[in-house]
Design a protein around this motif. Sequence first.
Motif, PDB file in Angstrom:
ATOM      1  N   TYR A  39      -4.671  -1.326   1.774  1.00  0.00           N
ATOM      2  CA  TYR A  39      -3.300  -1.341   1.418  1.00  0.00           C
ATOM      3  C   TYR A  39      -2.618  -2.672   1.052  1.00  0.00           C
ATOM      4  O   TYR A  39      -2.862  -3.648   2.017  1.00  0.00           O
ATOM      5  CB  TYR A  39      -2.326  -0.710   2.516  1.00  0.00           C
ATOM      6  N   ALA A  80      -8.064  -1.449   8.386  1.00  0.00           N
ATOM      7  CA  ALA A  80      -8.401  -0.571   6.986  1.00  0.00           C
ATOM      8  C   ALA A  80      -9.528  -0.924   6.195  1.00  0.00           C
ATOM      9  O   ALA A  80      -9.990  -2.263   6.313  1.00  0.00           O
ATOM     10  CB  ALA A  80      -7.186  -0.740   5.871  1.00  0.00           C
ATOM     11  N   ALA A  85      -4.812  -9.827   6.666  1.00  0.00           N
ATOM     12  CA  ALA A  85      -3.966 -10.753   6.319  1.00  0.00           C
ATOM     13  C   ALA A  85      -3.590 -11.758   7.203  1.00  0.00           C
ATOM     14  O   ALA A  85      -2.747 -12.178   7.817  1.00  0.00           O
ATOM     15  CB  ALA A  85      -2.418 -10.279   6.049  1.00  0.00           C
ATOM     16  N   GLY A 103       4.065  -0.695   6.862  1.00  0.00           N
ATOM     17  CA  GLY A 103       3.467  -0.065   5.831  1.00  0.00           C
ATOM     18  C   GLY A 103       2.196   0.633   6.667  1.00  0.00           C
ATOM     19  O   GLY A 103       1.635   1.808   6.384  1.00  0.00           O
ATOM     20  N   SER A 104       1.553  -0.182   7.426  1.00  0.00           N
ATOM     21  CA  SER A 104       0.376   0.247   8.260  1.00  0.00           C
ATOM     22  C   SER A 104       0.422   1.202   9.405  1.00  0.00           C
ATOM     23  O   SER A 104      -0.460   1.769  10.059  1.00  0.00           O
ATOM     24  CB  SER A 104      -0.777  -0.710   8.276  1.00  0.00           C
ATOM     25  N   MET A 156       2.434  -9.555  -0.043  1.00  0.00           N
ATOM     26  CA  MET A 156       2.461  -8.254  -1.147  1.00  0.00           C
ATOM     27  C   MET A 156       3.381  -8.454  -2.355  1.00  0.00           C
ATOM     28  O   MET A 156       2.895  -8.119  -3.390  1.00  0.00           O
ATOM     29  CB  MET A 156       2.527  -6.948  -0.326  1.00  0.00           C
ATOM     30  N   THR A 178       4.379  -8.607   3.986  1.00  0.00           N
ATOM     31  CA  THR A 178       5.397  -8.045   2.983  1.00  0.00           C
ATOM     32  C   THR A 178       5.500  -9.352   1.982  1.00  0.00           C
ATOM     33  O   THR A 178       5.629  -8.865   0.872  1.00  0.00           O
ATOM     34  CB  THR A 178       6.851  -7.768   3.816  1.00  0.00           C
TER      35      THR A 178
HETATM   36  O1  PMV Z   1       1.612  -2.978   7.451  1.00  0.00           O
HETATM   37  P1  PMV Z   1       1.570  -4.383   6.948  1.00  0.00           P
HETATM   38  O2  PMV Z   1       2.794  -4.430   6.076  1.00  0.00           O
HETATM   39  O3  PMV Z   1       1.235  -5.148   7.899  1.00  0.00           O
HETATM   40  O4  PMV Z   1       0.404  -4.440   6.006  1.00  0.00           O
HETATM   41  C1  PMV Z   1      -1.070  -4.603   6.286  1.00  0.00           C
HETATM   42  C2  PMV Z   1      -1.775  -4.927   5.218  1.00  0.00           C
HETATM   43  C3  PMV Z   1      -3.336  -5.270   5.615  1.00  0.00           C
HETATM   44  O5  PMV Z   1      -3.520  -5.369   6.741  1.00  0.00           O
HETATM   45  C4  PMV Z   1      -3.638  -6.536   5.093  1.00  0.00           C
HETATM   46  C5  PMV Z   1      -4.154  -4.248   4.892  1.00  0.00           C
HETATM   47  C6  PMV Z   1      -4.231  -2.940   5.573  1.00  0.00           C
HETATM   48  O6  PMV Z   1      -4.273  -1.858   4.803  1.00  0.00           O
HETATM   49  O7  PMV Z   1      -4.206  -2.989   6.715  1.00  0.00           O
END
Ligand code: PMV
Length: 322
Positions: free
Chosen positions: A16, A12, A280, A137-138, A192, A189
């Motif tokens: 997010y 991203a 992350a 989420g991504s 966040m 998660t």
């Molecule tokens: O999809 P998740 O829950 O692994 O969240 C991803 C969050 C970040 O990679 C840190 C930021 C992003 O938008 O990809």
Amino acid sequence: MQATAIAHPNVALIKYWGKQDVAINLPAVGSLSLTLDGLTTRTSVFFDPEFARDEVIINGRLDEQAQPRVARCLDMLRAYVGVTDKARVTTENDFPTGAGLASSASGYAALVAAATDALGADVPADELDLIARIGSGSAPRSLHDGIVLLEKSAGPTGMHCYSVAAPGDWPLSVIVAVTTREQKSVSSTGGMEASRATSSCYQRWVETHPADLRAAIEHVEQRDFEALAELSERSCLKMHAVAMSSDPPLVYWSGATVDCMQRIRELHRSGTPVFFTIDAGPQLKAICLPEAADQVHAAMTEMPGVVEVLDCRLGYGARVEA
Ligand code: PMV
């Protein structure tokens, strides 16, 4: 009742971070991402009425930790399609798993694509995004091509995810400096939720996010690399400021991450079209125009603490293998 799909991770530019509703994994903010090629997840799904439960094998090992979330995703798809068969899911990544390289995004995108095909189901794109989102989420972003916008919407799924530029529309290179192949200690998660509950920066992050997203879309439409570079670095640092100001603080960077970041800034100051982003985990992703890719690759290879440098271009969303 069997199919195989491949998908790629995404990175991203407008991040997010934060969930509006953790139960349905609804993001608190939208995001703008690049679907990569070069790094690939290949997932096979085999449904069989004889199976007692869903089984998940990641990189050759039975994975009980991933099982509940994979099963939840499959449950949603089964409910939509109207079947009850359990599945064996076999997935392989050709890059480090769970180390901040978005293996969960590519994993759930490939899972949803393969499982849908295995069931011979016709599922609308918004619904597929929603099912993938339950996993990560991504993940919806990895279902789509090139430069991808995930925006919040008033519709039943609470979001809308689509490609705003195909890979060939604006060829960009992404050079990944891997500083460790180890799994991250705090999941996104967990991070966040900690940020939402404890960071004094969180509210401001959510409030200022829509303007960042709108500006980024404009920069993409105008192919304005410099403006997108500045805004993307700011979005990344804002996200990490929210993480770092959580209680307990979440510091995803290593010393090597910071050194790589400074090196990318130096290159940019000397005229190279490149900027950084960090998720992350301690890996740094450098986004550049293709003509700068060799120089950026060489610069990252020379950095102490960098164990591997991976070259990606923009890629396509999840797809079923023939
Ligand atoms: O999809 P998740 O829950 O692994 O969240 C991803 C969050 C970040 O990679 C840190 C930021 C992003 O938008 O990809």
